[in-house]
Motif scaffolding. Structure first.
Motif: not given
Lengths: 476, 983
Positions: B936, B954, B972
């Motif tokens: 992240s 990811y 995100e």
């Protein structure tokens, strides 16, 4: 072994080709001749002429080709037709169908419906058919294309007269033969002759049926309307036809004594009659008078015409029909008919007896005229026949002949018209005689007879008969 | 030698002679008794009697006709005489008076009418002695002539008046004929008038005779001059004194006569007919004749005479009709007149006429049938004779056949024939054969006891069968003692001698199908006085031993070195001999054989191999086993040394040693022979020949790939790592041939929107041999198959794009291109033709390496752009790339290498580097992709650095399906983007 097979094959090929070869050829074989029976209605000279012709055929062309014709006379036309009908229907006791027979169009239509006739198109090329005088040929073709009757000889009708006797009357009364050109004129002359001779008849009619049909036709009516398979009843024309004959016969101006009107000339009962050219030879050169022969001259005149009508006489004559049978017989029959109608035979066969040849070539070449010259230079009887042709050829060549186109049932119409008028006249004659016996003069008798009422009676009878027979007709 | 003939033939001839004799006797009998003549005679008799019957019928009919007509005539005569009396006239003068004549004519007409009605005639007439109409005429005669025109119909309405007063016609309503007349013309000199004069004269000559005697039949005549030929019967009219004053007659027209009296309906012969004619002196005078047959009529009319010849047959005549019809005739004279008639000499005959072949059809048909029967019965008789003789003699023939086929070992057993003499003979033979058999058996036993694996056979010239000993039955798997015919033996012998061994006298290789093993046989034949005798010996063990020796000594044909097989056996033997020694397996591969073969042909190649083998024979002096393994591969094994170093030195010396050997090229130059070699050690690297060979081969491979023409020792570590390269040599071929690759798709995410902007297509093997794409590339590279792989990848990836077009939904697809590989023109053309429409969504990733041919790289990039695809630089910044080259290539996209990205959030250097790169790229309008986002934090950093796209585990793992990224990740990215723009 191979050789044997090869020989066998060659043999087979030969046999096959021989067979197929024979197929395309004639079915006739001189080694195995066919015999054909021909039924005809000729009598007297005509019969003899026919038999001579056949004998000549058998010994020439027939022998070469293996065809022999055996002629059998069957009496009158009526008797011939009865015999043929019985044979065709397989009536008990009837003879077998002949291979060839004289046949009128009416009968041909009837027999063809039974499947008894051979369509001769199979044996005549178009070229061969075209040799015949078109109207004569057409008289033998039915349903557009079925060629059922080969015209062999034709005849028309003329007026025959005992000129010797007629002249006496003319000299005494100032009349002349021109009155005989019309039926009305003939009627009047007959009336005057009756007065002049003290009750003798002037004129007779051989074929009453022809008189009715041709009379109608002269007046523009085809009473036998083959094209529409019906009878056409025209009151006006019928009335004219009726008046002349019924009046004439009832009053004794016209007459019919012997079997044929020529016999009545011979016996002096009549001075003139209308009849077929084929009877020319029967017209005598003399008549019996007080147990001896009295020479007479002959006068041939045209068939009378109703006033205002068209100048038309009948064209008639049975042709010969061929019965459907085996190829050999049919082909043999055709061969015979072609031979018989070839001008070389036809002129001789026809003209000795007052018939007309059927092929165009006979008229186009000098055949006919040469024969006429020959006859005119011969005995009186032959001269008489030649005289008939002066009238008849004119009729034929100018196309002034008429043959009604038949339909199935037209023969009944024809016969009934004749029989009914005949029987009317029979009673008319008796009535007139009875009236005369009361001392009435001719005009009064005629009035008493009441032709209008009699006509209505006849007209009703005819209609009734047509209804009963199921024959279609129209009234005009 | 006396000439012999088979019993069967002799018997056949005798029996056939009997049959023939019988037939001849039958024919003679038929001839002697004149059977066919009798048949013909019977036919003639029937024919004659048929004609006689017909004649009788005709006679009877005519007699009846005459009788009835005579009566009518008598009545008429009486009637007329009365009438004349009334008028006071003599009958002879009647015609002179009109009224009397009229009355007479009327009376006569009644009679004639009734005659016409009652009898079958065609006409009736009366002729008087003078003419009423022409009283002065001599030839004219008053007459009355009536005809029935249709006698068949018998209708009075068809009567006709030919001659007579018209009053008669009117009276009966008759028509008159065309030639109607009052008189008939009768002249004495006219033959046709006999009908008048003959009865008249008779009446005068035979006065007082009864009327019937005076009647006269006239043959067919044309009496009215109208061409009608009629037969007439006429009687005179007589006055009281018997003087005639006229005649009365009937006529029968000839065709009616034939219909009525000559009908051939009952005549039982086809084409036969009756005829009436006058026959004189066996001649028919055809002036007149009557017949119903139109054919005969036509033929005879032109003939004057028909001559008849009398046949031998009773009463029959024969003649040939005109038209060449042969006919037989039966002649019957008709009784027309009574014996006292003046006309009794008039000769009329009835003739039955039948075609000759028809009359004799019966006898001809029977004769024909008899011939058939004769032929058939004779053939059957012969057939029966042959068949019975066959069965009779067959028993004897069988007996002799049986003896002929007997083998000496057979038990003799004759079947009874049923014939005593022959059965006695066979019994004697049985006893004799028994003693012969015993002698033979003894001999065979002795041979068997010798225990040798051998057998013998005997073929005699005369015998049908072959004699074998037990060994041969055994080896051929035949039932012991079975009878073997010569033909069967020939088959067996052929099997035994099918495979002759070359260079070996009389030795054959025989494969025993039953036992499935090979025998070696020695077969020797020798002629004997009565045929051939042979010996068969089993020599299998000797031959096998010999073959084994030969096999071991077998060398490579070209070099004379050991073959691989014998090499291995020898190595094994050597190891086994000294199992604790040290050995070296050397694997040598010629470096330039392929080049030589390709450029100078195999002959030169062979010379190279031979020359090379000379080099490797160097080891033979050290006890080395030298072998040519295959093609250009050689192996040497050295063994029995204490230290590897000694061996190694020995081996290394090979190189200097080899320098002395050269190959003279066709170009004239001397070429060195180069080779690479690998060594594996026994027992360190392997303890058996196969393992040692394999290891040495690997070492050689290493040498070849690293330093051609050197010697490498086997390195287990390297082997461990690279063994797949060797092992997967086959696998790569399979992968390429069967197109066993597929693609996984990894999303590339737009960092501004969080949506998937593209996918990278990642090659995956469908074979398990390869652990990853890198291995595929390595093996393909090692096998020089990179170009093929590139072609396969391109075809398959476009195919995959096409197949997934729907889910891809217009997004870009990144495809990895293999470095240094440029597809051939035809392959490119194929892809362009087929997949052009997809090009606009394709991005080709190319990699920059040190080894990269930069010219080719440019070319590749140009090609990609020229066709509307985009160029991406892959793995940018992994150490090989530099910015200058990036400029040269003018890529559309740069993918920053995973090494630069991973951990970027905590490495300022990386961050600065990347930030500069991004700035630089964006200035050049080049998009940037961050590869290898695996957490992240890195993602956040990358977004902050304003990188356009990102990919990595990811965000999403590659997958065979084309998938979106999880919504959480999208969220995100969007949040990160939001916060970074706020900053």
């Amino acid at each position: 072994m191979k050789k044997a097979i090869a020989l066998f094959l060659i043999g087979m090929i030969c046999i096959l080709t021989a067979c197929s070869g024979q197929d395309s050829q004639s079915a006739l074989d001189p080694e195995n001749p066919v015999t054909l029976n021909l039924w005809h209605y000729y009598t007297g000279d005509n019969k003899i002429a026919m038999e001579e012709a056949i004998e000549s055929f058998n010994q020439s062309v027939g022998m070469e080709s293996g065809v022999f014709v055996n002629a059998i006379a069957q009496g009158s036309v009526l008797e011939l037709e009865e015999a043929v009908t019985a044979a065709a229907n397989g009536t008990v006791g009837a003879a077998e169908m002949p291979d060839l027979f004289s046949c009128y169009p009416d009968k041909a239509v009837e027999l063809d419906a039974l499947g008894k006739l051979c369509d001769l198109n199979a044996y005549f090329t178009q070229e061969e058919k075209d040799k015949y005088v078109t109207e004569f040929l057409n008289g033998g073709i039915f349903d557009e294309d079925r060629f059922l009757i080969v015209p062999t000889v034709k005849s028309t009708e003329i007026l025959y007269a005992n000129q010797t006797a007629l002249n006496e009357f003319f000299v005494a009364t100032g009349q002349n033969a021109s009155s005989l050109t019309s039926w009305e004129g003939a009627y009047q002359m007959a009336q005057q002759y009756y007065q002049y001779s003290g009750g003798r008849s002037l004129i007779g009619i051989d074929s009453l049926a022809n008189y009715i049909i041709i009379g109608n036709r002269q007046l523009g009516v085809q009473i036998i309307d083959g094209a529409n398979s019906q009878a056409v009843l025209n009151r006006q024309a019928m009335k004219k036809v009726f008046d002349v004959y019924y009046g004439g016969m009832s009053m004794g101006y016209f007459n019919a004594v012997g079997k044929f009107r020529s016999d009545d000339i011979k016996s002096g009962d009549l001075l003139a009659f209308v009849g077929s050219t084929s009877g020319a030879a029967y017209f005598p050169t003399w008549i019996e008078k007080d147990n001896t022969q009295s020479d007479i001259d002959f006068l041939a005149l045209k068939y009378p015409v109703f006033e205002g009508g068209e100048d038309i006489a009948v064209s008639q004559g049975a042709g010969i029909a061929v019965t459907a049978s085996t190829p050999e017989k049919e082909e043999g029959a055709a061969l015979f008919l072609k031979w018989l109608t070839d001008p070389e035979q036809n002129i001789e066969f026809a003209m000795n007896t007052g018939y007309l040849p059927v092929e165009k070539a006979a008229y186009d070449s000098d055949g006919v005229s040469q024969k006429l010259t020959e006859m005119a230079a011969g005995e009186t009887a032959e001269q008489n026949v030649a005289a008939v042709y002066q009238i008849a050829l004119d009729q034929v060549e100018e196309g002034k002949t008429y043959a009604s186109l038949p339909f199935n049932g037209s023969y009944t119409v024809r016969t009934y018209l004749e029989d009914s008028l005949e029987s009317m006249c029979q009673s008319g004659k008796e009535n007139a005689q009875a009236l005369r016996d009361t001392g009435l003069d001719d005009d009064a008798v005629l009035k008493q007879l009441d032709l209008d009422a009699r006509f209505e009676e006849w007209y009703a009878m005819v209609k009734n008969e047509l209804d009963l027979s199921g024959i279609a007709y129209i009234e005009e | 030698m006396k000439k012999t003939m088979s019993l069967r033939r002799q018997l056949n001839i005798i029996m056939a002679l009997i049959v023939v004799f019988q037939s001849v006797a039958l024919i003679l009998a038929l001839a002697f008794f004149q059977v066919f003549d009798m048949l013909d005679a019977e036919a003639v008799r029937v024919f004659s009697s048929t004609t006689a019957n017909q004649s009788q019928t005709l006679n009877d009919a005519q007699a009846k006709l005459i009788e009835s007509f005579t009566q009518e005539t008598e009545l008429l005569n009486d009637n007329l005489l009365e009438t004349t009396l009334d008028y006071g006239l003599a009958p002879e003068d009647i015609y002179l008076n009109d009224q009397a004549y009229d009355a007479v004519a009327l009376a006569a007409s009644q009679t004639l009418f009734s005659v016409l009605e009652q009898t079958d005639v065609t006409g009736a007439f009366m002729v008087l002695n003078g003419s009423n109409a022409k009283k002065d005429s001599e030839s004219a005669h008053s007459a009355l002539y009536l005809r029935n025109l249709t006698p068949e119909l018998d209708k009075a309405s068809n009567y006709q008046l030919n001659v007579g007063p018209i009053a008669i016609a009117k009276n009966y309503h008759l028509p008159t004929s065309t030639d109607w007349n009052l008189d008939m013309v009768i002249k004495a000199d006219d033959q046709t008038n006999n009908f008048y004069f003959n009865p008249l004269n008779a009446a005068q000559n035979y006065k007082g005779s009864e009327l019937a005697r005076l009647g006269y039949w006239s043959p067919p005549q044309d009496i009215l001059g109208d061409n009608q030929r009629v037969i007439t019967y006429s009687l005179p009219l007589l006055d009281q004194a018997g003087n005639p004053y006229g005649v009365v007659g009937i006529e029968i027209e000839q065709s009616f006569f034939s219909d009525e009296y000559l009908s051939d309906e009952d005549f039982p012969y086809t084409d036969g007919f009756y005829m009436v004619a006058a026959v004189d002196d066996n001649q028919i005078n055809t002036n007149w004749f009557v017949t119903g047959n139109v054919v005969a009529k036509a033929y005879l009319t032109n003939q004057n005479f028909l001559v008849l010849s009398k046949r031998n047959d009773e009463g029959l005549y024969a003649t040939t009709m005109p038209g060449h019809f042969k006919v037989n005739l039966s002649l019957q004279t008709l009784n027309l007149y009574s014996e006292n008639s003046p006309f009794v000499d008039e000769n009329w005959s009835l003739l039955g006429v039948v075609p000759e072949n028809v009359l004799r059809a019966n006898s001809a048909s029977i004769r024909e049938k008899l011939i058939y029967v004769f032929i058939v019965t004779n053939l059957m008789a012969f057939a029966i004779v042959f068949v019975t003789m066959h069965f009779f003699t067959r028993k004897i023939t069988r007996l002799s056949d049986y003896v002929k086929n007997l083998s000496p070992y057979d038990q003799v057993d004759f079947k009874s024939t049923g014939m005593r003499e022959i059965d006695d003979l066979t019994a004697a033979i049985t006893v004799f054969s028994q003693s012969l058999t015993n002698v033979s058996k003894t001999t065979s036993k002795i041979l068997e006891l010798s225990l040798l694996p051998m057998g013998g056979y005997e073929i005699t010239e005369n015998g049908k069968n072959v004699v074998l000993t037990d060994f041969l039955y055994w080896i051929l798997h035949l039932d012991p003692g079975a009878v073997i015919s010569k033909a069967e033996w020939e088959f067996c012998y052929a099997r035994l001698t099918k495979e002759k061994i070359p260079d070996q006298e009389s030795i054959f290789k025989y494969f025993d199908n039953y036992e499935n093993r090979i025998y070696w046989l020695r077969i020797i034949e020798a002629k004997s006085p009565s045929g051939v005798v042979g010996v068969v010996m089993d020599v299998t063990s000797e031959i096998e031993e010999k073959n084994r020796l030969v096999d071991e000594l077998e060398n490579d044909a070209l070099t004379g070195l050991f073959t691989a097989t014998s090499f291995k056996r020898k190595v094994e033997n050597r190891i086994n001999e000294q199992i604790d020694g040290i050995g070296a397996m050397v694997f040598i591969d010629l470096d330039n054989l392929k080049y030589i073969n390709d450029n100078f042909g195999h002959e030169m190649g062979d010379r190279l191999i031979i020359q090379a083998s000379q080099i490797f024979r160097y080891f033979q002096k050290y006890g080395g086993i030298v072998s040519r393994i295959s093609g250009d591969e050689f192996a040497v094994y050295l063994h029995g040394y204490s230290k590897p170093q000694i061996l190694l030195n020995m081996i290394r010396n090979l190189y200097p040693y080899s320098e002395a050997f050269t190959l003279r090229m066709p170009t004239g130059e001397e070429s060195r022979i180069r080779f690479s070699a690998g060594v594996a050690w026994y027992p360190k690297d392997g303890s058996d020949p196969d393992t040692l060979l394999k290891r040495a081969d690997f070492a050689m491979y290493e040498a070849k790939s690293k330093e051609k023409g050197k010697l490498y020792e086997f390195d287990p570590e390297y082997y461990q790592k690279m063994s797949y390269l060797l092992e997967n040599r086959e696998a790569i071929n399979r992968l390429l041939d069967e197109e066993l690759i597929t693609f996984a798709y990894q999303p590339i995410v737009d960092l501004k929107t969080g949506e998937v902007a593209a996918y990278e297509a990642l090659m995956r093997s469908l074979l398990e041999n390869f652990k990853g794409p890198q291995e595929i590339l390595s093996v393909a590279s090692a096998q020089s198959k990179l170009l093929q792989l590139e072609r396969l990848v391109m075809q398959k990836v476009f195919q995959s794009i096409e197949n997934h077009q729907k889910v891809i939904a217009g997004r870009k697809i990144f495809i990895n291109s293999i470095p240094n590989q440029l597809l051939r023109e035809e392959d490119r053309r194929q892809i362009i033709d087929r997949y052009q429409p997809f090009f606009k969504q394709v991005v080709i990733e190319i990699i920059e390496r040190e080894s990269t041919d930069s010219e080719m790289l440019l070319q590749k990039a140009d090609f990609i752009r020229a066709h509307g695809m985009q160029v991406a630089i892959d793995d940018f910044g992994n150490g090989y790339s530099n910015e200058l080259r990036v400029l040269n290539l003018m890529p559309d996209i740069i993918k920053i290498d995973i090494d630069m990205i991973q951990g970027i959030h905590k490495n300022d250097d990386k961050r600065n580097l990347v930030a500069n790169l991004v700035t630089f790229c964006h200035e050049k309008e080049v998009l940037v992709v961050a590869e290898g986002i695996e957490d992240s934090a890195d993602l956040q950093t990358v977004i902050e650095l304003d990188i356009d796209y990102a990919q990595g585990y990811y965000l999403a793992m590659p997958d065979y399906k084309i998938l979106d990224i999880p919504n959480v990740v999208k969220q995100e990215i969007l949040e990160n983007r939001k916060s970074s723009s706020e900053n």
